[in-house]
Motif scaffolding. Structure first.
Motif, PDB file in Angstrom:
ATOM      1  N   GLY A 190       0.806  -1.214   0.000  1.00 14.93           N
ATOM      2  CA  GLY A 190       0.000   0.000   0.000  1.00 14.93           C
ATOM      3  C   GLY A 190       0.836   1.259   0.000  1.00 14.93           C
ATOM      4  O   GLY A 190       0.349   2.327  -0.350  1.00 14.93           O
ATOM      5  N   TYR A 191       2.118   1.139   0.400  1.00 12.39           N
ATOM      6  CA  TYR A 191       3.011   2.295   0.445  1.00 12.39           C
ATOM      7  C   TYR A 191       4.159   2.166  -0.566  1.00 12.39           C
ATOM      8  O   TYR A 191       4.973   3.063  -0.672  1.00 12.39           O
ATOM      9  N   MET A 192       4.224   1.049  -1.271  1.00 10.66           N
ATOM     10  CA  MET A 192       5.369   0.781  -2.146  1.00 10.66           C
ATOM     11  C   MET A 192       5.115   1.289  -3.560  1.00 10.66           C
ATOM     12  O   MET A 192       4.051   1.057  -4.134  1.00 10.66           O
ATOM     13  N   ALA A 193       6.101   1.946  -4.138  1.00 12.61           N
ATOM     14  CA  ALA A 193       5.971   2.526  -5.471  1.00 12.61           C
ATOM     15  C   ALA A 193       5.882   1.424  -6.527  1.00 12.61           C
ATOM     16  O   ALA A 193       6.510   0.370  -6.387  1.00 12.61           O
ATOM     17  N   PRO A 194       5.132   1.657  -7.600  1.00 11.67           N
ATOM     18  CA  PRO A 194       4.919   0.598  -8.601  1.00 11.67           C
ATOM     19  C   PRO A 194       6.201   0.158  -9.297  1.00 11.67           C
ATOM     20  O   PRO A 194       6.388  -1.032  -9.543  1.00 11.67           O
ATOM     21  N   GLU A 195       7.085   1.100  -9.633  1.00 12.02           N
ATOM     22  CA  GLU A 195       8.306   0.699 -10.341  1.00 12.02           C
ATOM     23  C   GLU A 195       9.217  -0.138  -9.450  1.00 12.02           C
ATOM     24  O   GLU A 195      10.001  -0.969  -9.929  1.00 12.02           O
ATOM     25  N   TYR A 196       9.087   0.047  -8.140  1.00 17.35           N
ATOM     26  CA  TYR A 196       9.892  -0.729  -7.191  1.00 17.35           C
ATOM     27  C   TYR A 196       9.335  -2.151  -7.063  1.00 17.35           C
ATOM     28  O   TYR A 196      10.080  -3.134  -7.045  1.00 17.35           O
ATOM     29  N   ILE A 197       8.002  -2.269  -6.993  1.00 20.67           N
ATOM     30  CA  ILE A 197       7.387  -3.591  -6.880  1.00 20.67           C
ATOM     31  C   ILE A 197       7.613  -4.416  -8.142  1.00 20.67           C
ATOM     32  O   ILE A 197       7.982  -5.583  -8.079  1.00 20.67           O
ATOM     33  N   ILE A 198       7.392  -3.806  -9.300  1.00 21.24           N
ATOM     34  CA  ILE A 198       7.419  -4.565 -10.547  1.00 21.24           C
ATOM     35  C   ILE A 198       8.834  -4.848 -11.019  1.00 21.24           C
ATOM     36  O   ILE A 198       9.154  -5.954 -11.443  1.00 21.24           O
ATOM     37  N   ARG A 199       9.725  -3.837 -10.944  1.00 23.86           N
ATOM     38  CA  ARG A 199      11.065  -4.006 -11.517  1.00 23.86           C
ATOM     39  C   ARG A 199      12.181  -4.000 -10.482  1.00 23.86           C
ATOM     40  O   ARG A 199      13.341  -4.170 -10.831  1.00 23.86           O
ATOM     41  N   GLY A 200      11.856  -3.759  -9.231  1.00 22.25           N
ATOM     42  CA  GLY A 200      12.899  -3.683  -8.216  1.00 22.25           C
ATOM     43  C   GLY A 200      13.769  -2.454  -8.356  1.00 22.25           C
ATOM     44  O   GLY A 200      14.856  -2.387  -7.796  1.00 22.25           O
ATOM     45  N   LYS A 201      13.285  -1.447  -9.088  1.00 26.96           N
ATOM     46  CA  LYS A 201      14.058  -0.229  -9.330  1.00 26.96           C
ATOM     47  C   LYS A 201      13.859   0.727  -8.167  1.00 26.96           C
ATOM     48  O   LYS A 201      12.765   1.218  -7.928  1.00 26.96           O
ATOM     49  N   LEU A 202      14.954   0.998  -7.439  1.00 23.40           N
ATOM     50  CA  LEU A 202      14.867   1.807  -6.236  1.00 23.40           C
ATOM     51  C   LEU A 202      15.570   3.145  -6.429  1.00 23.40           C
ATOM     52  O   LEU A 202      16.755   3.200  -6.760  1.00 23.40           O
ATOM     53  N   THR A 203      14.818   4.230  -6.213  1.00 22.44           N
ATOM     54  CA  THR A 203      15.370   5.584  -6.202  1.00 22.44           C
ATOM     55  C   THR A 203      14.735   6.325  -5.027  1.00 22.44           C
ATOM     56  O   THR A 203      13.877   5.792  -4.321  1.00 22.44           O
ATOM     57  N   GLU A 204      15.135   7.587  -4.850  1.00 21.91           N
ATOM     58  CA  GLU A 204      14.504   8.402  -3.812  1.00 21.91           C
ATOM     59  C   GLU A 204      13.006   8.547  -4.046  1.00 21.91           C
ATOM     60  O   GLU A 204      12.230   8.764  -3.109  1.00 21.91           O
ATOM     61  N   LYS A 205      12.579   8.387  -5.320  1.00 17.40           N
ATOM     62  CA  LYS A 205      11.172   8.583  -5.652  1.00 17.40           C
ATOM     63  C   LYS A 205      10.281   7.489  -5.050  1.00 17.40           C
ATOM     64  O   LYS A 205       9.057   7.657  -4.980  1.00 17.40           O
ATOM     65  N   ALA A 206      10.877   6.369  -4.625  1.00 15.31           N
ATOM     66  CA  ALA A 206      10.100   5.345  -3.917  1.00 15.31           C
ATOM     67  C   ALA A 206       9.648   5.888  -2.563  1.00 15.31           C
ATOM     68  O   ALA A 206       8.509   5.674  -2.135  1.00 15.31           O
ATOM     69  N   ASP A 207      10.542   6.600  -1.871  1.00 19.08           N
ATOM     70  CA  ASP A 207      10.160   7.247  -0.613  1.00 19.08           C
ATOM     71  C   ASP A 207       9.142   8.351  -0.845  1.00 19.08           C
ATOM     72  O   ASP A 207       8.230   8.566  -0.034  1.00 19.08           O
ATOM     73  N   VAL A 208       9.286   9.085  -1.969  1.00 22.86           N
ATOM     74  CA  VAL A 208       8.340  10.161  -2.284  1.00 22.86           C
ATOM     75  C   VAL A 208       6.935   9.583  -2.447  1.00 22.86           C
ATOM     76  O   VAL A 208       5.951  10.151  -1.958  1.00 22.86           O
ATOM     77  N   TYR A 209       6.847   8.440  -3.139  1.00 29.49           N
ATOM     78  CA  TYR A 209       5.546   7.793  -3.322  1.00 29.49           C
ATOM     79  C   TYR A 209       4.941   7.418  -1.963  1.00 29.49           C
ATOM     80  O   TYR A 209       3.766   7.709  -1.684  1.00 29.49           O
ATOM     81  N   SER A 210       5.743   6.768  -1.114  1.00 26.95           N
ATOM     82  CA  SER A 210       5.244   6.366   0.206  1.00 26.95           C
ATOM     83  C   SER A 210       4.786   7.582   1.004  1.00 26.95           C
ATOM     84  O   SER A 210       3.738   7.550   1.673  1.00 26.95           O
ATOM     85  N   TYR A 211       5.565   8.660   0.914  1.00 26.78           N
ATOM     86  CA  TYR A 211       5.211   9.887   1.621  1.00 26.78           C
ATOM     87  C   TYR A 211       3.890  10.449   1.089  1.00 26.78           C
ATOM     88  O   TYR A 211       3.058  10.949   1.858  1.00 26.78           O
ATOM     89  N   GLY A 212       3.676  10.370  -0.218  1.00 30.13           N
ATOM     90  CA  GLY A 212       2.420  10.844  -0.795  1.00 30.13           C
ATOM     91  C   GLY A 212       1.224  10.077  -0.264  1.00 30.13           C
ATOM     92  O   GLY A 212       0.162  10.657  -0.003  1.00 30.13           O
ATOM     93  N   VAL A 213       1.386   8.748  -0.098  1.00 34.30           N
ATOM     94  CA  VAL A 213       0.307   7.950   0.495  1.00 34.30           C
ATOM     95  C   VAL A 213       0.016   8.430   1.910  1.00 34.30           C
ATOM     96  O   VAL A 213      -1.144   8.548   2.329  1.00 34.30           O
ATOM     97  N   VAL A 214       1.077   8.746   2.664  1.00 33.78           N
ATOM     98  CA  VAL A 214       0.912   9.252   4.029  1.00 33.78           C
ATOM     99  C   VAL A 214       0.114  10.555   4.025  1.00 33.78           C
ATOM    100  O   VAL A 214      -0.804  10.751   4.835  1.00 33.78           O
TER     101      VAL A 214
END
Length: 657
Positions: A496-520
């Motif tokens: 529910g907090y994980m960015a789609p590009e991280y779940i699907i491709r395992g691609k990790l950037t700072e934008k994964a945290d940005v996505y989680s923060y947006g959900v918050v």
């Protein structure tokens, strides 16, 4: 023969002897009487979540039943809540109860075939009972599926006398059971014919409901009175009679003069077992202690040179001092538990209040958690980050020491179980949102290291006395190389907090945290949790995005703030949240840009649609063969205060094994 072999041999001897003793006095009676599955099924999109909640409920029941003979569990939210109840017959020993209930839990899974997952079932054994359902059934005593199970064999003697004995026995159960805490054992013996009986109302059925249930059961057992045994299986009680004594009550046998010799043999065997147990006790303790020490030594060796650094540094605490500070990890000091360990409140000798985390040794990610917290985070300080004060590696387990943050987590103020937690006002919510943004911006851009948290969520944002937010739990954090645009790594985080590009491709950037923060942000501003994004219609992200598109964003604001916040500014904060959860990582702003937007007045770009992931997307060949998957093809799921088992199951659905 070495001491370990002797200990193992002793352990097996004790198990065998104990088994003999229990056989003398009773059996677990794990004989299945009836399995009754419901008729409501989970829709395909709910199956993973429902199974996860079911497993959590079963896990919660087990220690309760073992401790007190019965247990109640409620797990889940909205349409996927599982209500469960289990109980043993009150004449069973604790060991026999554990054996019966363990088998009961295994067999009830027959109501959960994945292709047609049934949201309700009950399993009745002669020694225990288990029921789960998707509604609160704890006040029920009679139901439409109540049934009677008669034995196969007809009584071959005087039918009239036998039937009279059965009827007298079940009447006795109906009258005496409610008077004796809902439990009855007894016999009726006339004309050299003896009939034995047991009746029990389940723990949540008492008083007149218990009497009504047993009376109904007794009346229905009349249909079995020509058989050598019969059972009435009601929603709120169980009643059984038999020509064979099946319950544990040696006193009745003694009164009849029928069991004296077997009782004496049982006493002799029990006495022998006690003597042998005393001789083997030291050997068994040595075995368990030795295994624990070896396991912990093996884990600590993996830390390598970090141990020497910790032992010589100012952040090192003695294990004994932290043990005393927490009153030896007493439950009254327990603040919470996550996937990597339990956290306790402690008071150091100087009066400083701290939070002490006991790390679990049972997970292979333990070394990563410890290394991250000590080596990666100990030198990072910011107002909006929980400060790591130190650690201990000298005792039987590794401990981490943090500053104490008194005002619970952000999750507790919205979705916690406590009802006395006040609603947060507009000023408090804005302060929390802005502070969390500044903390993440510091991690990403302004600290000596580029750090990605990977598990930003409500329960990992703690609140100080003045509601200053502090981001906590860096066990999943990763340092980000300056010369790389992204890294590919095993997936870890909270559903529910994980960015789609991280779940699907395992691609990790700072934008994964940005996505989680947006959900918050969306959760804080709407007061609604972001449900799993496998169901588009239930995603709060999509509801807020649609309201923004229609120019009705104010309708998404938490109703508890109606008239108590500036609607234009609140809508602006929500739009910033939507910018952070855009499907395209490139379109999401940096955390420093988010902080600037929160305190500035510049125009905000129109957000694009949030992601919607389905099983068909997750099952693409690219996803299945992605390099971030482990050898078995399953993603790694990190710690979660909301229940890790549910996350693991659902993530496996997103990225199939």
């Amino acid at each position: 023969m070495n001491s370990l072999s002797i200990s193992i041999l002793g352990l097996w001897s004790l198990i065998i002897l104990n088994f003999t003793v229990h056989q003398s006095f009773g059996e677990p009676r794990a004989t299945e009487v009836a399995l009754i599955c419901g008729n409501r099924t989970a829709v395909p999109s709910d199956r993973q979540v429902y199974v996860a909640n079911f497993l959590s409920a079963m896990e919660s029941l087990t220690p309760q039943v073992s401790r007190q003979g019965y247990g109640v569990a409620i797990n889940g939210t909205e349409n996927n809540t599982v209500y469960a109840f289990g109980e043993c017959m009150k004449d069973l020993s604790r060991r026999d109860c554990d054996l019966c209930f363990a088998q009961c839990k295994t067999q009830v899974l027959r109501c959960l075939p994945f292709q047609r997952l049934i949201k309700g079932g009950r399993l009745i054994f002669d020694g225990c009972y288990l029921r789960y359902d998707d509604y609160m059934f704890f006040n029920e005593s009679l139901g439409s599926v109540d049934t009677t199970v008669c034995g196969d064999d007809e009584f071959s003697g005087n039918q009239t006398l036998f039937r009279a004995n059965v009827l007298e026995l079940v009447r006795n159960a109906r009258v005496e059971g409610p008077k004796n805490d809902g439990f009855f054992t007894g016999l009726v013996s006339h004309g050299n014919l003896t009939v034995y009986g047991l009746g029990q109302c389940w723990e949540f059925v008492n008083g007149s409901d218990c009497m009504d249930c047993l009376e109904n059961a007794a009346s229905r057992l009349v249909s079995c009175s020509s058989k050598v045994e019969g059972r009435a299986l009601n929603t709120g009680c169980y009643l059984r009679y038999s020509t064979t004594k099946f319950y544990n009550n040696s006193g009745i046998d003694d009164a009849l003069g029928e069991g004296g010799e077997s009782h004496r043999r049982a006493i002799i065997i029990a006495s022998t077992c006690v003597a042998v147990a005393c001789l083997l006790f030291i050997a068994m303790i040595s075995l368990f202690v030795r295994r624990k020490i070896l396991r912990e030594k093996t884990a600590k060796k993996q830390l390598g040179p970090l141990l020497a650094v910790v032992n010589k540094s100012r952040i090192n605490y003695s294990y004994e001092s932290l043990e005393r500070a927490t009153n030896y990890f007493h439950d009254s000091n327990k603040l919470g538990q996550g996937g990597s360990g339990s956290v306790y409140k402690g008071i150091l000798p100087g009066g400083q209040i701290v939070a002490v985390k006991r790390l679990f040794f049972s997970t292979k990610q333990w070394v990563d958690h410890f290394f991250n917290e000590v080596n990666l985070i100990s030198g990072v300080e910011h107002t909006n980050l929980v400060k790591l004060l130190g650690c201990s590696v000298t005792g039987p387990e590794s401990l981490l020491v943090y500053e104490y943050v008194p005002n619970q987590s952000l999750h507790d103020y919205f979705f916690g179980v406590r009802k006395d937690v006040p609603k947060l006002g507009w000023e408090e919510r804005l302060k929390i949102i802005l502070g969390a943004a500044e903390g993440l911006a510091f991690l990403h851009e302004k600290s000596n290291l580029r750090i990605i948290h990977r598990d930003v969520k409500l329960s990992n944002i703690l609140l100080d006395d003045d509601f200053t937010p502090k981001i906590a739990d860096f066990g999943l954090a990763r340092m980000f190389p300056e010369d790389q645009s992204h890294i590919t790594t095993a997936v870890a985080g909270t559903l529910g907090y994980m960015a789609p590009e991280y779940i699907i491709r395992g691609k990790l950037t700072e934008k994964a945290d940005v996505y989680s923060y947006g959900v918050v942000i969306v959760e804080v501003m709407t007061g609604v949790t972001n449900s799993t994004f496998l169901r588009n219609s239930n995603s709060i992200l999509h509801k807020v995005w649609n309201l923004n598109r229609l120019g009705k964003l104010t309708e998404a604001i938490d109703p508890s703030m109606n008239g108590k916040c500036p609607e234009e500014l609140a809508s602006r904060v929500l739009r910033i949240g939507l910018l952070c959860v855009q499907a395209s990582a490139e379109l999401r702003p940096s955390m420093s840009a988010v902080a600037t937007m929160l305190i500035g007045n510049e125009q905000i770009p129109e957000p694009t649609k949030p992601p919607f992931l389905s099983s068909s997307i997750a099952a693409t060949p690219a996803a299945v063969s992605s390099p971030f998957l482990e050898a078995n093809g399953a993603p790694v799921i990190g710690n979660s205060n909301t229940g890790s088992s549910g996350n693991e199951i659902t993530e496996s659905f997103l990225i199939p094994r």
